[in-house]
Design an enzyme around this catalytic site. Structure first.
Site, PDB file in Angstrom:
ATOM      1  N   ARG A  93      41.698  48.496  53.571  1.00  0.00           N
ATOM      2  CA  ARG A  93      42.181  47.493  54.780  1.00  0.00           C
ATOM      3  C   ARG A  93      43.535  47.473  54.907  1.00  0.00           C
ATOM      4  O   ARG A  93      44.345  47.621  53.789  1.00  0.00           O
ATOM      5  CB  ARG A  93      41.605  46.011  54.203  1.00  0.00           C
ATOM      6  CG  ARG A  93      40.207  45.927  54.370  1.00  0.00           C
ATOM      7  CD  ARG A  93      39.847  44.475  54.071  1.00  0.00           C
ATOM      8  NE  ARG A  93      38.292  44.534  54.057  1.00  0.00           N
ATOM      9  CZ  ARG A  93      37.334  43.580  53.677  1.00  0.00           C
ATOM     10  NH1 ARG A  93      38.217  42.594  53.142  1.00  0.00           N
ATOM     11  NH2 ARG A  93      36.071  43.737  53.484  1.00  0.00           N
ATOM     12  N   HIS A 135      36.990  38.892  56.643  1.00  0.00           N
ATOM     13  CA  HIS A 135      37.641  37.766  57.273  1.00  0.00           C
ATOM     14  C   HIS A 135      38.884  37.851  57.538  1.00  0.00           C
ATOM     15  O   HIS A 135      39.499  36.614  58.036  1.00  0.00           O
ATOM     16  CB  HIS A 135      37.372  36.640  55.899  1.00  0.00           C
ATOM     17  CG  HIS A 135      37.769  37.475  54.840  1.00  0.00           C
ATOM     18  ND1 HIS A 135      36.968  38.506  54.209  1.00  0.00           N
ATOM     19  CD2 HIS A 135      38.864  36.946  54.090  1.00  0.00           C
ATOM     20  CE1 HIS A 135      37.760  38.702  52.994  1.00  0.00           C
ATOM     21  NE2 HIS A 135      38.823  38.064  52.901  1.00  0.00           N
ATOM     22  N   LYS A 139      34.851  51.438  55.450  1.00  0.00           N
ATOM     23  CA  LYS A 139      34.151  51.550  54.393  1.00  0.00           C
ATOM     24  C   LYS A 139      33.066  52.400  54.514  1.00  0.00           C
ATOM     25  O   LYS A 139      32.443  52.540  55.625  1.00  0.00           O
ATOM     26  CB  LYS A 139      33.807  50.215  53.495  1.00  0.00           C
ATOM     27  CG  LYS A 139      32.709  49.325  53.927  1.00  0.00           C
ATOM     28  CD  LYS A 139      32.442  48.318  53.036  1.00  0.00           C
ATOM     29  CE  LYS A 139      31.268  47.579  53.486  1.00  0.00           C
ATOM     30  NZ  LYS A 139      30.936  46.287  52.764  1.00  0.00           N
ATOM     31  N   ASP A 159      32.598  39.784  59.677  1.00  0.00           N
ATOM     32  CA  ASP A 159      31.643  40.823  59.772  1.00  0.00           C
ATOM     33  C   ASP A 159      30.456  40.312  59.555  1.00  0.00           C
ATOM     34  O   ASP A 159      29.424  41.226  59.446  1.00  0.00           O
ATOM     35  CB  ASP A 159      32.225  42.100  58.849  1.00  0.00           C
ATOM     36  CG  ASP A 159      32.275  41.614  57.527  1.00  0.00           C
ATOM     37  OD1 ASP A 159      32.442  40.337  57.331  1.00  0.00           O
ATOM     38  OD2 ASP A 159      31.966  42.565  56.730  1.00  0.00           O
ATOM     39  N   ASP A 170      29.010  38.767  56.959  1.00  0.00           N
ATOM     40  CA  ASP A 170      28.421  38.699  55.601  1.00  0.00           C
ATOM     41  C   ASP A 170      28.729  37.526  54.740  1.00  0.00           C
ATOM     42  O   ASP A 170      27.977  37.470  53.754  1.00  0.00           O
ATOM     43  CB  ASP A 170      28.752  40.094  54.848  1.00  0.00           C
ATOM     44  CG  ASP A 170      30.045  40.240  54.702  1.00  0.00           C
ATOM     45  OD1 ASP A 170      31.101  39.299  54.973  1.00  0.00           O
ATOM     46  OD2 ASP A 170      30.551  41.119  54.006  1.00  0.00           O
ATOM     47  N   ARG A 171      29.589  36.819  55.440  1.00  0.00           N
ATOM     48  CA  ARG A 171      29.799  35.380  54.458  1.00  0.00           C
ATOM     49  C   ARG A 171      28.996  34.342  55.300  1.00  0.00           C
ATOM     50  O   ARG A 171      28.820  34.277  56.353  1.00  0.00           O
ATOM     51  CB  ARG A 171      31.475  35.032  54.438  1.00  0.00           C
ATOM     52  CG  ARG A 171      31.903  36.202  53.764  1.00  0.00           C
ATOM     53  CD  ARG A 171      33.489  35.620  53.492  1.00  0.00           C
ATOM     54  NE  ARG A 171      34.105  36.766  52.775  1.00  0.00           N
ATOM     55  CZ  ARG A 171      35.178  36.417  51.996  1.00  0.00           C
ATOM     56  NH1 ARG A 171      35.766  35.419  52.113  1.00  0.00           N
ATOM     57  NH2 ARG A 171      35.808  37.246  51.234  1.00  0.00           N
ATOM     58  N   THR A 212      33.842  41.165  40.511  1.00  0.00           N
ATOM     59  CA  THR A 212      33.974  40.728  42.038  1.00  0.00           C
ATOM     60  C   THR A 212      33.708  41.849  43.056  1.00  0.00           C
ATOM     61  O   THR A 212      34.086  43.035  42.539  1.00  0.00           O
ATOM     62  CB  THR A 212      35.321  40.211  42.481  1.00  0.00           C
ATOM     63  OG1 THR A 212      35.387  38.855  41.673  1.00  0.00           O
ATOM     64  CG2 THR A 212      35.511  39.747  43.814  1.00  0.00           C
ATOM     65  N   GLU A 248      28.391  35.301  45.230  1.00  0.00           N
ATOM     66  CA  GLU A 248      29.575  34.967  45.103  1.00  0.00           C
ATOM     67  C   GLU A 248      30.319  33.862  45.474  1.00  0.00           C
ATOM     68  O   GLU A 248      29.791  33.083  46.637  1.00  0.00           O
ATOM     69  CB  GLU A 248      30.644  36.383  45.506  1.00  0.00           C
ATOM     70  CG  GLU A 248      30.267  37.942  45.245  1.00  0.00           C
ATOM     71  CD  GLU A 248      31.337  38.711  45.453  1.00  0.00           C
ATOM     72  OE1 GLU A 248      32.233  39.135  44.810  1.00  0.00           O
ATOM     73  OE2 GLU A 248      31.407  39.238  46.655  1.00  0.00           O
ATOM     74  N   GLU A 249      31.402  33.173  44.617  1.00  0.00           N
ATOM     75  CA  GLU A 249      31.771  31.988  45.027  1.00  0.00           C
ATOM     76  C   GLU A 249      32.580  31.976  46.372  1.00  0.00           C
ATOM     77  O   GLU A 249      32.802  31.317  46.949  1.00  0.00           O
ATOM     78  CB  GLU A 249      32.905  31.598  44.093  1.00  0.00           C
ATOM     79  CG  GLU A 249      33.790  32.571  43.428  1.00  0.00           C
ATOM     80  CD  GLU A 249      34.876  33.156  44.540  1.00  0.00           C
ATOM     81  OE1 GLU A 249      35.194  32.294  45.322  1.00  0.00           O
ATOM     82  OE2 GLU A 249      35.090  34.557  44.387  1.00  0.00           O
ATOM     83  N   LYS A 289      25.916  41.299  51.211  1.00  0.00           N
ATOM     84  CA  LYS A 289      25.735  39.786  51.481  1.00  0.00           C
ATOM     85  C   LYS A 289      25.541  39.472  52.750  1.00  0.00           C
ATOM     86  O   LYS A 289      25.713  40.420  53.959  1.00  0.00           O
ATOM     87  CB  LYS A 289      27.021  39.128  50.929  1.00  0.00           C
ATOM     88  CG  LYS A 289      28.326  39.247  51.574  1.00  0.00           C
ATOM     89  CD  LYS A 289      29.432  38.546  50.712  1.00  0.00           C
ATOM     90  CE  LYS A 289      30.701  38.926  51.285  1.00  0.00           C
ATOM     91  NZ  LYS A 289      31.325  39.985  50.668  1.00  0.00           N
ATOM     92  N   ARG A 311      44.385  34.622  42.674  1.00  0.00           N
ATOM     93  CA  ARG A 311      43.332  33.257  42.878  1.00  0.00           C
ATOM     94  C   ARG A 311      43.085  32.896  41.471  1.00  0.00           C
ATOM     95  O   ARG A 311      42.977  33.329  40.760  1.00  0.00           O
ATOM     96  CB  ARG A 311      41.858  34.114  43.218  1.00  0.00           C
ATOM     97  CG  ARG A 311      42.011  34.862  44.495  1.00  0.00           C
ATOM     98  CD  ARG A 311      40.417  35.381  45.272  1.00  0.00           C
ATOM     99  NE  ARG A 311      40.598  36.099  46.216  1.00  0.00           N
ATOM    100  CZ  ARG A 311      41.022  36.178  47.636  1.00  0.00           C
ATOM    101  NH1 ARG A 311      41.618  34.896  47.777  1.00  0.00           N
ATOM    102  NH2 ARG A 311      40.977  37.080  48.322  1.00  0.00           N
TER     103      ARG A 311
HETATM  104  C1  VG1 Z   1      37.237  38.669  48.414  1.00  0.00           C
HETATM  105  C2  VG1 Z   1      36.198  37.711  47.682  1.00  0.00           C
HETATM  106  C3  VG1 Z   1      35.317  38.841  46.957  1.00  0.00           C
HETATM  107  C4  VG1 Z   1      34.451  39.599  48.350  1.00  0.00           C
HETATM  108  C5  VG1 Z   1      35.518  40.119  49.004  1.00  0.00           C
HETATM  109  C6  VG1 Z   1      34.791  40.875  50.311  1.00  0.00           C
HETATM  110  O1  VG1 Z   1      37.958  39.742  47.602  1.00  0.00           O
HETATM  111  O2  VG1 Z   1      37.011  37.281  46.514  1.00  0.00           O
HETATM  112  O3  VG1 Z   1      34.405  37.868  46.314  1.00  0.00           O
HETATM  113  O4  VG1 Z   1      33.573  40.527  47.729  1.00  0.00           O
HETATM  114  O5  VG1 Z   1      36.602  39.520  49.385  1.00  0.00           O
HETATM  115  O6  VG1 Z   1      34.483  39.910  51.044  1.00  0.00           O
HETATM  116  P1  VG1 Z   1      39.272  39.541  46.854  1.00  0.00           P
HETATM  117  O7  VG1 Z   1      39.524  40.948  46.104  1.00  0.00           O
HETATM  118  O8  VG1 Z   1      40.424  39.286  47.826  1.00  0.00           O
HETATM  119  O9  VG1 Z   1      39.275  38.378  46.064  1.00  0.00           O
HETATM  120  V1  VG1 Z   1      34.296  40.330  52.651  1.00  0.00           V
HETATM  121  O10 VG1 Z   1      33.436  39.187  53.357  1.00  0.00           O
HETATM  122  O11 VG1 Z   1      34.484  41.911  52.603  1.00  0.00           O
HETATM  123  O12 VG1 Z   1      33.358  41.206  53.193  1.00  0.00           O
HETATM  124 CO    CO Z   2      33.056  39.646  55.362  1.00  0.00          CO
END
Ligand code: VG1
Ligand code: CO
Length: 543
Positions: free
Chosen positions: A22, A114, A126, A279, A281-282, A344, A363-364, A376, A496
């Site tokens: 990214r 996001h 990816k 995208d 997935d959340r 994670t 995941e949280e 997800k 975090r």
């Molecule tokens: C964040 C979240 C993680 C998630 C990742 C991808 O990563 O904490 O839980 O899997 O985003 O989410 P990080 O390394 O910034 O904490 V997303 O919706 O690509 O698809």
């Molecule tokens: Co996403």
């Protein structure tokens, strides 16, 4: 075929993070940047001649240009066919669904999830393997190594391919098949959930509001909630995908999904609210004036899975990322099924699901899913909730509170400190790591530190080991604080802090999480020296 081999210099910064590569759009727009990474993928996976690739993205700025480049590179690298989402768009879970349904060799997903989009926003790429899931670290490491030494890439010289109409075109001998991925995905959802029961619910006085945040789930929401489930049109909002997500931050949490949050906490609030990210997935789940913590949502889905058609036979096991709360562990215990704790990122769940050891994962960070795909899945979680609501006919708040009565409450919150200077952020983590031995045994009021460690994970299926996956500070009463550096940001560093306290006392179940966790928050700031080291005294985002 007019294959060109273009000479280019390697880039040193193409290390994939938690979820692929990214970067700012401008970085991807540099000459040869995208091409280098794509060629590094193709070189690392050894494409069988004539293989089929799945390709699509979340529709953000630069999606169309990138798709055209990748198509021409796929043709030059020996692919026989590429399945592309209409207009180049595929949500991340839909891409996983397509890879699995049509058994393609793998897929390339263009998304920065996001993160904001637009000219000044982020872009991402990816690779997913043939199980439909994000490539494991072994492959992402190989791609990264390749990207550092690569000297040329292959591409054909051809006009752009039309992607807006379903159908097949020829690109120098390679077939480009534009598919209706919305239909494939909706069909999969219909096979898992009881659409008739949800239809009944939606035709009663129950009202819902789904916010696509101007991102990829819009067309999927229209097809599923409105066309197939008969919800009134005002049940969905912001459902036309825009390249810059309307200037917003397509992250479904209480801060960034404020438009929906105002509705759900306002007058005449609907009974159920939900949102998904860039995208798709959340997911964020809300009841009338009530927020469901993602960790609780996972636990609740696990506890009620058997009442849902696609899971009626029961679930094999569950998995959660390490910083996710232990709420689902309680459910696993009572169901007597295994519960796995992984680092994670969704890529760690794939092996467990492929081996049928787990059915549900979460995941949280607003991510929940199951073995129906290997990503997800935002809309899947929304439908799961609607299916539970259709059967129980209780409010979201009642359902969650009854769950806490039965299993206890894991009070939980995450505090993000975004865009910190890199050195200061690393300093915080180093300081904590160096102080582990002094911290053990220390008491802060009613809390005493029992152990501290640097989380590392050994995959029980392939034996691979992932180290330094977050710092855990565990207290004698089972409460814990986790510190982790984000791997998805594109500017500065993000720390975090994950806070969790187990609360068996039902009298305290109405307490606001920030109040219930106030002491833990102070302990986290004290032991990390975060204020002194970063100059920040309030988090950017609290979830
Ligand atoms: C964040 C979240 C993680 C998630 C990742 C991808 O990563 O904490 O839980 O899997 O985003 O989410 P990080 O390394 O910034 O904490 V997303 O919706 O690509 O698809
Ligand atoms: Co996403």
């Amino acid at each position: 075929m007019n294959v060109q081999t273009i000479t280019s210099q390697a880039f040193s910064d193409q290390k994939p993070g938690t979820s692929g590569l990214r970067k700012k759009v401008a970085v991807f727009q540099q000459p040869h940047y995208l091409e280098n990474f794509v060629q590094s993928i193709f070189d690392s996976i050894r494409v069988p001649q004539g293989a089929t690739l799945t390709l699509g993205g979340d529709g953000r700025y630069y999606n169309r240009e990138a798709i055209q480049t990748i198509l021409k590179m796929a043709a030059a690298n020996g692919f026989g066919r590429v399945l592309v989402g209409q207009a180049g768009i595929l949500s991340t879970p839909a891409a996983s669904c397509v890879i699995r349904k049509y058994k393609t060799f793998g897929g390339i997903i263009l998304s920065a999830s996001h993160n904001p989009g637009g000219v000044d926003g982020d872009f991402g790429i990816k690779y997913n393997t043939e199980n439909g899931g994000p490539a494991p670290e072994k492959i992402t490491e190989a791609i990264f190594e390749k990207s550092k030494t690569i000297q040329n890439y292959k591409i054909i010289d051809a006009p752009d391919v039309a992607l807006d109409v379903i159908g097949e075109t020829d690109l120098a001998g390679m077939k480009v098949q534009v598919i209706d991925a919305v239909a494939d995905y909706a069909e999969l959802m219909e096979s898992l959930f009881d659409f008739n029961a949800i239809k009944d619910l939606l035709s009663s006085d129950f009202r819902m509001k789904f916010d696509a945040m101007h991102a990829v789930t819009g067309p999927y929401a229209q097809e599923i909630f409105i066309n197939r489930l008969g919800a009134p049109s005002e049940s969905i909002m912001n459902c036309i995908p825009l390249p810059d997500f309307g200037g917003g931050h397509p992250d479904p949490n209480l801060t960034y999904a404020h438009e929906l949050v105002e509705i759900i906490y306002g007058e005449h609030a609907p009974d159920f609210g939900a949102a998904s990210d860039g995208d798709g997935d959340r997911n964020m789940i809300l009841g009338k004036g009530f927020f469901v913590t993602p960790s609780d949502s996972l636990a609740l889905i696990a506890a009620n899975a058997k009442m849902v058609k696609g899971y009626a036979k029961g679930i094999a096991g569950v998995a959660r990322s390490m910083p996710t709360s232990g709420a689902v562990d309680m459910v696993a215990k009572s169901l007597d099924i295994p519960c796995f704790e992984t680092p994670t990122g969704w890529k760690f769940f794939g092996n467990l699901m492929d081996a049928d050891q787990v059915t549900l994962c979460g995941e949280e960070s607003f991510g929940t899913g199951s073995s129906h795909v290997r990503e997800k899945d935002g809309l899947w979680a929304v439908l799961f909730w609607l299916n539970i609501l259709a059967i129980k006919r209780q409010s979201v708040e009642q359902i969650v509170k009854r769950h806490w009565l039965q299993f206890g409450r894991n009070v939980y919150s995450r505090h993000d400190y975004e865009d910190l200077p890199l050195e200061a952020a690393n300093g915080v983590v180093e300081h904590l790591r160096n102080n582990f031995s002094e911290l053990v045994g220390k008491s802060f009021g009613r809390y005493t530190i029992q152990t501290c460690d640097d989380f590392s994970y050994t995959d029980s299926i392939d034996g691979s080991v992932s180290t330094k996956q977050g710092l855990r500070v565990l207290f004698t009463d089972g409460s814990r604080i986790v510190f982790r550096l984000s791997g998805t940001g594109t500017s500065g560093a993000t720390i975090r802090i994950y806070l969790e306290a187990f609360e068996p006392d039902t009298n305290k179940h109405d307490l606001d999480a920030q109040i219930a966790l106030a002491e833990m928050i102070q302990i986290a700031l004290q032991i990390s020296e975060l204020k002194q080291r970063t100059g920040r005294d309030t988090p950017t985002v609290i979830t």
